[in-house]
Design an enzyme around this catalytic site. Structure first.
Site, PDB file in Angstrom:
ATOM      1  N   THR A  98     -41.549 -62.895 -19.700  1.00 40.27           N
ATOM      2  CA  THR A  98     -41.505 -64.354 -19.612  1.00 40.27           C
ATOM      3  C   THR A  98     -42.894 -64.940 -19.387  1.00 40.27           C
ATOM      4  OG1 THR A  98     -40.874 -64.033 -17.345  1.00 40.27           O
ATOM      5  CG2 THR A  98     -39.134 -64.706 -18.852  1.00 40.27           C
TER       6      THR A  98
ATOM      7  N   ARG B 272     -48.454 -58.755 -20.058  1.00 39.75           N
ATOM      8  CA  ARG B 272     -49.191 -58.411 -18.844  1.00 39.75           C
ATOM      9  C   ARG B 272     -49.241 -56.895 -18.704  1.00 39.75           C
ATOM     10  NH1 ARG B 272     -47.463 -61.583 -13.402  1.00 39.75           N
ATOM     11  NH2 ARG B 272     -47.698 -63.449 -14.660  1.00 39.75           N
TER      12      ARG B 272
ATOM     13  N   SER C 255     -51.863 -63.727 -13.387  1.00 38.50           N
ATOM     14  CA  SER C 255     -51.420 -64.496 -12.219  1.00 38.50           C
ATOM     15  C   SER C 255     -51.901 -63.896 -10.898  1.00 38.50           C
ATOM     16  CB  SER C 255     -49.899 -64.624 -12.248  1.00 38.50           C
ATOM     17  OG  SER C 255     -49.464 -65.499 -11.246  1.00 38.50           O
ATOM     18  N   HIS C 256     -50.958 -63.487 -10.065  1.00 35.81           N
ATOM     19  CA  HIS C 256     -51.278 -63.000  -8.718  1.00 35.81           C
ATOM     20  C   HIS C 256     -51.479 -61.490  -8.678  1.00 35.81           C
ATOM     21  CE1 HIS C 256     -47.082 -63.141  -9.713  1.00 35.81           C
ATOM     22  NE2 HIS C 256     -46.946 -62.039  -9.006  1.00 35.81           N
TER      23      HIS C 256
ATOM     24  N   LYS D 153     -51.099 -65.306 -22.277  1.00 31.43           N
ATOM     25  CA  LYS D 153     -49.877 -66.105 -22.343  1.00 31.43           C
ATOM     26  C   LYS D 153     -50.094 -67.250 -23.323  1.00 31.43           C
ATOM     27  CE  LYS D 153     -48.579 -68.887 -18.683  1.00 31.43           C
ATOM     28  NZ  LYS D 153     -47.511 -69.744 -18.206  1.00 31.43           N
TER      29      LYS D 153
ATOM     30  N   ASP E 289     -53.168 -68.716  -5.809  1.00 29.73           N
ATOM     31  CA  ASP E 289     -53.213 -67.356  -6.363  1.00 29.73           C
ATOM     32  C   ASP E 289     -54.265 -67.220  -7.467  1.00 29.73           C
ATOM     33  OD1 ASP E 289     -51.872 -68.794  -8.342  1.00 29.73           O
ATOM     34  OD2 ASP E 289     -50.771 -67.027  -9.013  1.00 29.73           O
TER      35      ASP E 289
ATOM     36  N   ASP F  90     -54.436 -67.435 -10.739  1.00 28.52           N
ATOM     37  CA  ASP F  90     -54.588 -68.446 -11.792  1.00 28.52           C
ATOM     38  C   ASP F  90     -54.270 -69.862 -11.324  1.00 28.52           C
ATOM     39  OD1 ASP F  90     -51.896 -67.773 -11.538  1.00 28.52           O
ATOM     40  OD2 ASP F  90     -51.439 -68.395 -13.576  1.00 28.52           O
TER      41      ASP F  90
ATOM     42  N   ASP G 173     -51.533 -71.314  -9.883  1.00 26.78           N
ATOM     43  CA  ASP G 173     -50.248 -72.012  -9.956  1.00 26.78           C
ATOM     44  C   ASP G 173     -49.395 -71.831  -8.702  1.00 26.78           C
ATOM     45  OD1 ASP G 173     -49.664 -69.389 -10.508  1.00 26.78           O
ATOM     46  OD2 ASP G 173     -48.566 -69.769 -12.371  1.00 26.78           O
ATOM     47  N   ARG G 174     -49.750 -70.880  -7.840  1.00 29.57           N
ATOM     48  CA  ARG G 174     -48.973 -70.712  -6.603  1.00 29.57           C
ATOM     49  C   ARG G 174     -49.704 -71.314  -5.409  1.00 29.57           C
ATOM     50  NH1 ARG G 174     -45.981 -64.893  -6.422  1.00 29.57           N
ATOM     51  NH2 ARG G 174     -45.115 -64.956  -8.511  1.00 29.57           N
TER      52      ARG G 174
ATOM     53  N   GLU H 223     -39.922 -72.511  -6.366  1.00 29.66           N
ATOM     54  CA  GLU H 223     -39.406 -71.162  -6.204  1.00 29.66           C
ATOM     55  C   GLU H 223     -39.772 -70.617  -4.827  1.00 29.66           C
ATOM     56  OE1 GLU H 223     -40.116 -69.003 -10.219  1.00 29.66           O
ATOM     57  OE2 GLU H 223     -42.031 -69.811  -9.591  1.00 29.66           O
ATOM     58  N   GLU H 224     -38.996 -69.622  -4.396  1.00 29.71           N
ATOM     59  CA  GLU H 224     -39.298 -68.987  -3.106  1.00 29.71           C
ATOM     60  C   GLU H 224     -40.595 -68.184  -3.181  1.00 29.71           C
ATOM     61  OE1 GLU H 224     -39.155 -65.416  -2.862  1.00 29.71           O
ATOM     62  OE2 GLU H 224     -38.906 -65.609  -5.041  1.00 29.71           O
ATOM     63  N   SER H 225     -41.041 -67.894  -4.405  1.00 32.09           N
ATOM     64  CA  SER H 225     -42.230 -67.073  -4.590  1.00 32.09           C
ATOM     65  C   SER H 225     -43.511 -67.909  -4.567  1.00 32.09           C
ATOM     66  CB  SER H 225     -42.120 -66.321  -5.911  1.00 32.09           C
ATOM     67  OG  SER H 225     -41.934 -67.244  -6.976  1.00 32.09           O
TER      68      SER H 225
ATOM     69  N   LYS I  68     -46.145 -74.512 -12.757  1.00 32.49           N
ATOM     70  CA  LYS I  68     -46.273 -74.773 -11.337  1.00 32.49           C
ATOM     71  C   LYS I  68     -47.744 -75.006 -11.029  1.00 32.49           C
ATOM     72  CE  LYS I  68     -45.618 -69.879 -10.444  1.00 32.49           C
ATOM     73  NZ  LYS I  68     -44.573 -69.083 -11.056  1.00 32.49           N
TER      74      LYS I  68
ATOM     75  N   ARG J 200     -36.216 -56.977  -5.785  1.00 28.93           N
ATOM     76  CA  ARG J 200     -36.348 -58.057  -4.811  1.00 28.93           C
ATOM     77  C   ARG J 200     -34.974 -58.363  -4.227  1.00 28.93           C
ATOM     78  NH1 ARG J 200     -41.530 -59.195  -6.088  1.00 28.93           N
ATOM     79  NH2 ARG J 200     -42.095 -59.756  -8.222  1.00 28.93           N
TER      80      ARG J 200
HETATM   81  C1  G1P Z   1     -42.177 -63.556  -9.984  1.00 30.42           C
HETATM   82  C2  G1P Z   1     -41.459 -64.518  -9.075  1.00 30.42           C
HETATM   83  C3  G1P Z   1     -40.922 -65.682  -9.874  1.00 30.42           C
HETATM   84  C4  G1P Z   1     -42.052 -66.308 -10.684  1.00 30.42           C
HETATM   85  C5  G1P Z   1     -42.780 -65.257 -11.505  1.00 30.42           C
HETATM   86  C6  G1P Z   1     -44.005 -65.824 -12.204  1.00 30.42           C
HETATM   87  O1  G1P Z   1     -41.286 -63.051 -10.953  1.00 30.42           O
HETATM   88  O2  G1P Z   1     -40.422 -63.896  -8.364  1.00 30.42           O
HETATM   89  O3  G1P Z   1     -40.349 -66.614  -8.986  1.00 30.42           O
HETATM   90  O4  G1P Z   1     -41.525 -67.281 -11.552  1.00 30.42           O
HETATM   91  O5  G1P Z   1     -43.218 -64.209 -10.657  1.00 30.42           O
HETATM   92  O6  G1P Z   1     -44.946 -66.290 -11.300  1.00 30.42           O
HETATM   93  P1  G1P Z   1     -40.570 -61.626 -10.807  1.00 30.42           P
HETATM   94  O7  G1P Z   1     -41.666 -60.617 -10.594  1.00 30.42           O
HETATM   95  O8  G1P Z   1     -39.701 -61.730  -9.587  1.00 30.42           O
HETATM   96  O9  G1P Z   1     -39.800 -61.455 -12.074  1.00 30.42           O
HETATM   97 ZN    ZN Z   2     -49.968 -67.451 -10.840  1.00 32.23          ZN
END
Ligand code: G1P
Ligand code: ZN
Length: 543
Positions: A18, A22, A113-114, A126, A277, A279, A281-282, A363-365, A376, A496
């Site tokens: 998604t 990566r 990302s992170h 992406k 993070d 990039d 977005d977090r 999101e919780e993340s 985000k 998770r």
């Molecule tokens: C994780 C986070 C999800 C976020 C995604 C992209 O995905 O849990 O909330 O949208 O990174 O930053 P996951 O590794 O759980 O599929």
């Molecule tokens: Zn990110």
């Protein structure tokens, strides 16, 4: 200028998730790997000839090298204009904003990302489309299919572009604009937020720290917080994007940003501390001696959003990813707002944003965003929090405590079991799915299962229902356990497990989180039999 078709052979593992492709840097460094993937993207797009492509990344190892390759391929594929951040730097939200601002065909964002960076770390590519958001799943699948049969890519032989110099250059018919990475985004934030209010707030001498974690947000934070809003010089720490993030794991949470957490919990610590993070977005928010759980943060943002001028009268709906705690639901109910609980992955929010069903999502993340752009946005979330504090004159802790008093507290925590063998992780998921069929009515200590099974999401615009490989176990009284496998890892599997417990008794708003959730954790261990399948007794990362 000579446009050449270069012969190539498919790599077997260019499957997109998604968040694009990566993988480990070593995979990306294979000769022709990036070329194959980028050409596969271009081969699946239509009508981009003469149009604008935005390019930028988070500065991690391989960023510039990849960008030089992409620019040459974009020229060869006949894009009309490229806008690229200086030194190849653009945060994900800044790139998304530029796509909208310039009505670009789309953008290529280089980031994992992170995930950790450096030559042993991760890299990613992406594609975001004209909406500013990630390409839809159907396109990603098409791209993956294309990577399996690709036999040539288009390339021009031209020297590397000097990305350090701001300005416009022309190569053939292609216009290449190297722009300041921060200008447009900073200007946009100024349109959204009341910068005078925030300037006055900083004038009062609030102790503020922003940790850019040696990743992309450094230049953005320095400009916006220090230069434009007058926060004390030096309040942005780890402010230079580094190829290896200076060894930090640029994921703002209690584990990887422990140095910031320690600072916030020290005697003379900051009143407000935040981080973003890799990039950008977090985000993570801390008060003095206080951590704001992202799920609570989202609920609080929903409660106050209309105080921010840009959102007045525009809060028409809200969304959370399904594993994000139900704290948001109470606010939505009180305000009479439609609420959507989506599967994990920004694309679901993207569709709701595109269809004007929601103005805020998160999101919780540690991610949240709004109708301002289709990704985000970490710095935006920090500015929203600063606006709440400036407007109310309250501390971070006061804002959260008052929220709990008013709506009750949903205790929540995510337990991540990282680096599992894929087969073991799948075995647990299979076992859990089987178990859920007979769980209803069963008792685990004081907890009674109300309903259990796989999560089904019905898209509110298409009415199409989709069953996801996500196990949910709902208990009476609003407690729940949710289990899913991560879709963003670059090796092995991560499971998770999300725990929620709702507490409205005002005598129990400040209990220990893990102790409060202990009976749910025990129930998960029993139902999943995780130890038998994986040998693991406890999670590796708890947030
Ligand atoms: C994780 C986070 C999800 C976020 C995604 C992209 O995905 O849990 O909330 O949208 O990174 O930053 P996951 O590794 O759980 O599929
Ligand atoms: Zn990110």
């Amino acid at each position: 200028m000579d446009i050449k078709a270069i012969k190539t052979k498919p790599f077997i593992d260019q499957k997109t998730g998604t968040s694009g492709l990566r993988k480990k840097v070593s995979v990306f460094r294979q000769s022709g790997y990036i070329e194959n993937f980028v050409q596969s993207i271009f081969d699946c797009l239509e009508g981009f000839e003469g149009k604008t492509l935005i390019i930028g990344g988070d500065g991690r190892f391989y960023n510039e090298k990849a960008i030089q390759t992409i620019i040459k391929m974009a020229i060869a594929n006949q894009f009309g204009r490229i806008i690229v951040g200086q030194n190849g730097i653009l945060s994900t939200p800044a790139a998304s904003h530029l796509i909208n601002k310039h009505e670009a065909f789309g953008g290529l964002i280089l980031s994992a990302s992170h995930n950790p960076g450096g030559s042993d770390g991760d890299f990613g590519i992406k594609f975001n489309n004209a909406s500013g958001g990630s390409a839809p799943e159907s396109l990603m699948q098409k791209i993956t299919e294309r990577t399996k049969v690709i036999d040539r890519y288009w390339m021009v032989d031209t020297p590397d572009i000097d990305l350090s110099k701001i300005g416009t250059q022309t190569i053939g018919t292609m216009i290449i604009e190297v722009i300041d990475s921060v200008d447009d985004y900073a200007e946009y934030m100024q349109e959204i937020f009341d910068f005078d209010l925030l300037k006055n707030y900083f004038k009062k001498g609030i102790k503020f720290v922003f940790d850019a974690m040696n990743a992309v947000t450094g230049p953005y934070a320095k400009r916006i917080f220090e230069k434009m809003l007058g926060a004390k010089e030096g309040c942005v720490i780890h402010d230079t994007p580094m190829p290896d993030f200076g060894g930090l794991h640029p994921e703002p949470n209690l584990v990887y940003a422990k140095h910031l957490v320690d600072m916030a919990y020290s005697e003379n610590g900051p009143d407000f501390a935040a981080a973003s993070d890799g990039d950008g977005d977090r985000y993570m928010i801390l008060g003095h001696n206080f951590f704001v759980n992202p799920s609570d943060s989202l609920a609080i943002l929903a409660d106050y959003l209309e105080e921010i001028p840009y959102y007045k009268g525009r809060l028409y709906g809200v969304a959370r990813s399904m594993p994000t705690s139900t704290a948001l639901d109470a606010v939505a109910t009180a305000k009479g707002l439609p609420l959507y609980a989506t599967p994990t992955g920004w694309k679901y929010f993207g569709s709701l944003l595109d269809n004007k069903k929601i103005a805020l999502c998160g999101e919780e993340s540690f991610g949240a965003g709004s109708l301002h752009l289709n990704e985000k946005d970490g710095i935006w979330a920090v500015l929203a929090w600063l606006s709440i504090l400036a407007k109310t004159g309250k501390t971070v802790e006061q804002v959260v405590q008052e929220h709990w008093q008013k709506y009750g507290r949903v205790y929540c925590s995510t337990h991540n079991y990282e680096a599992l063998e894929s087969d073991d992780a799948n075995a647990v998921m299979h076992h859990l799915t089987e178990q859920t069929k007979t769980l209803a009515g069963q008792q685990f200590g004081d907890l009674t299962v109300e309903q259990a099974g796989l999560f089904t999401y019905t898209d509110p615009t298409t009415n199409i229902a989709e069953e996801l490989p996500v196990v949910e176990i709902n208990f009476s009284g609003g407690s729940r356990i949710i289990v899913r496998l991560s879709g963003t890892g670059s090796s092995g599997a991560t499971m998770r497990v999300y725990y929620n417990k709702t507490m409205t008794d005002t005598a129990h708003l400040n209990d220990d989180v893990q102790e409060t959730l202990a009976d749910l954790i025990a129930a998960f261990n029993q139902i999943s039999d995780i130890k038998r399948f994986t040998g693991r007794e406890v999670a590796t990362v708890i947030t």
